[in-house]
Design a protein around this motif. Sequence first.
Motif, PDB file in Angstrom:
ATOM      1  N   UNK A   1       0.814  -1.201   0.000  1.00  0.00           N
ATOM      2  CA  UNK A   1       0.000   0.000   0.000  1.00  0.00           C
ATOM      3  C   UNK A   1       0.854   1.259   0.000  1.00  0.00           C
ATOM      4  N   UNK A   2       2.040   1.205   0.585  1.00  0.00           N
ATOM      5  CA  UNK A   2       2.923   2.359   0.590  1.00  0.00           C
ATOM      6  C   UNK A   2       3.660   2.496  -0.743  1.00  0.00           C
TER       7      UNK A   2
ATOM      8  N   UNK B   1      -1.536  -5.497   5.375  1.00  0.00           N
ATOM      9  CA  UNK B   1      -0.544  -5.295   4.310  1.00  0.00           C
ATOM     10  C   UNK B   1       0.740  -4.752   4.930  1.00  0.00           C
ATOM     11  N   UNK B   2       1.609  -5.657   5.346  1.00  0.00           N
ATOM     12  CA  UNK B   2       2.880  -5.277   5.963  1.00  0.00           C
ATOM     13  C   UNK B   2       4.027  -5.480   4.976  1.00  0.00           C
ATOM     14  N   UNK B   3       5.153  -4.863   5.271  1.00  0.00           N
ATOM     15  CA  UNK B   3       6.331  -5.000   4.418  1.00  0.00           C
ATOM     16  C   UNK B   3       6.742  -6.464   4.290  1.00  0.00           C
ATOM     17  N   UNK B   4       6.743  -7.176   5.415  1.00  0.00           N
ATOM     18  CA  UNK B   4       7.165  -8.578   5.402  1.00  0.00           C
ATOM     19  C   UNK B   4       6.241  -9.426   4.533  1.00  0.00           C
TER      20      UNK B   4
ATOM     21  N   UNK C   1       1.274 -10.755  -3.156  1.00  0.00           N
ATOM     22  CA  UNK C   1       0.749  -9.470  -3.616  1.00  0.00           C
ATOM     23  C   UNK C   1      -0.545  -9.151  -2.884  1.00  0.00           C
ATOM     24  N   UNK C   2      -0.792  -7.867  -2.665  1.00  0.00           N
ATOM     25  CA  UNK C   2      -1.989  -7.402  -1.979  1.00  0.00           C
ATOM     26  C   UNK C   2      -2.884  -6.594  -2.910  1.00  0.00           C
ATOM     27  N   UNK C   3      -4.186  -6.818  -2.793  1.00  0.00           N
ATOM     28  CA  UNK C   3      -5.199  -5.942  -3.379  1.00  0.00           C
ATOM     29  C   UNK C   3      -6.057  -5.469  -2.208  1.00  0.00           C
TER      30      UNK C   3
ATOM     31  N   UNK D   1      -2.588 -12.685  -3.279  1.00  0.00           N
ATOM     32  CA  UNK D   1      -2.381 -13.607  -4.393  1.00  0.00           C
ATOM     33  C   UNK D   1      -0.889 -13.881  -4.530  1.00  0.00           C
ATOM     34  N   UNK D   2      -0.546 -14.980  -5.197  1.00  0.00           N
ATOM     35  CA  UNK D   2       0.852 -15.370  -5.345  1.00  0.00           C
ATOM     36  C   UNK D   2       1.607 -14.393  -6.233  1.00  0.00           C
ATOM     37  N   UNK D   3       2.895 -14.234  -5.955  1.00  0.00           N
ATOM     38  CA  UNK D   3       3.736 -13.306  -6.701  1.00  0.00           C
ATOM     39  C   UNK D   3       3.814 -13.656  -8.188  1.00  0.00           C
TER      40      UNK D   3
END
Length: 303
Positions: A33-34, A126-129, A135-137, A254-256
């Motif tokens: 998100x950042x 949605x964290x850095x780790x 992947x985030x939506x 979802x997977x990278x």
Amino acid sequence: MRRRIQRFIALCTAAITVVALSGCVVLREGGQSQRESDASRQVHQEIVPLPEEIKKRGHLVFGSQLASPPLNFSDGDTYKGINIDIAEEIGRRLDVEIKWKQYPFAGLIPAVQSRQVDAGIDLIGDTEERARAVDFSNYMNQATSPLVKRGNPHKIKSAADLCGLSVAIVRGGVQLELAQEENEKCLENGKPAIDIKQFAAPSDARLSVQAGRTAAFLGNTPVMRYIAESEATRDTFEMGGEATYQLQPIGIITAKDRTDLKESIQSALDVMQADGTIDQLLEKWDLKDLSLGSDTDDAKEKP
């Protein structure tokens, strides 16, 4: 309807803090998100079709705990919750059926990475780790709030009122950071320390408040509100004020190596955000103030 709390942003060296009329919202640094905000990524104006393999299959498989009201929970032979509504609407937009598989929270990322499921949805911050692994939506915010015994015997209206009291948290949760920060403030101001008690499960933390062994349970805002307002538990618990803390986006993972699937899901969310569907669903579950745009909109009003 819950009164919307106006906020303004105060910059400090440690974090960006949004201060509300009834408390404060402490923003936690996000992952994707950042790096990939709406300002820097393409915001889809129309639906991106699903990959051919999924279109032919005719369904999307979502993994979830399916045990976190009001996000996702079983109700007889069906599932309910904001996450269920979000996923089902994505399926409608993408013209596929949604199927569900139940996993413990710790198993969701591995299940997505190994393709046991197409996507995961839960209280997944949605964290850095995590953003290095999947992947985030993102579709809404998560936060922390205090839950107290009905009648609020300790008169807790915000985390600032916890000095000298015993506080319950779930072991391993982000709420430990908040409790420790508030404890430091208590000591700096010459007030008694917070007695932080960690429990293995949310049910144990709730029981400690119910029995009077702890004064408050610092937990996930949507879940705390549900407990405070649910017919089965509202005579036992209430919210310790309107203040929310540790605001952070949560998303569908979802997977990278499945960026095409990610884009399809993201496009559905973008269209749902643009036409007001997501806000309508958040309002249905009394979570409108956790909309992704709510904190930044208020910040612009009060620089």
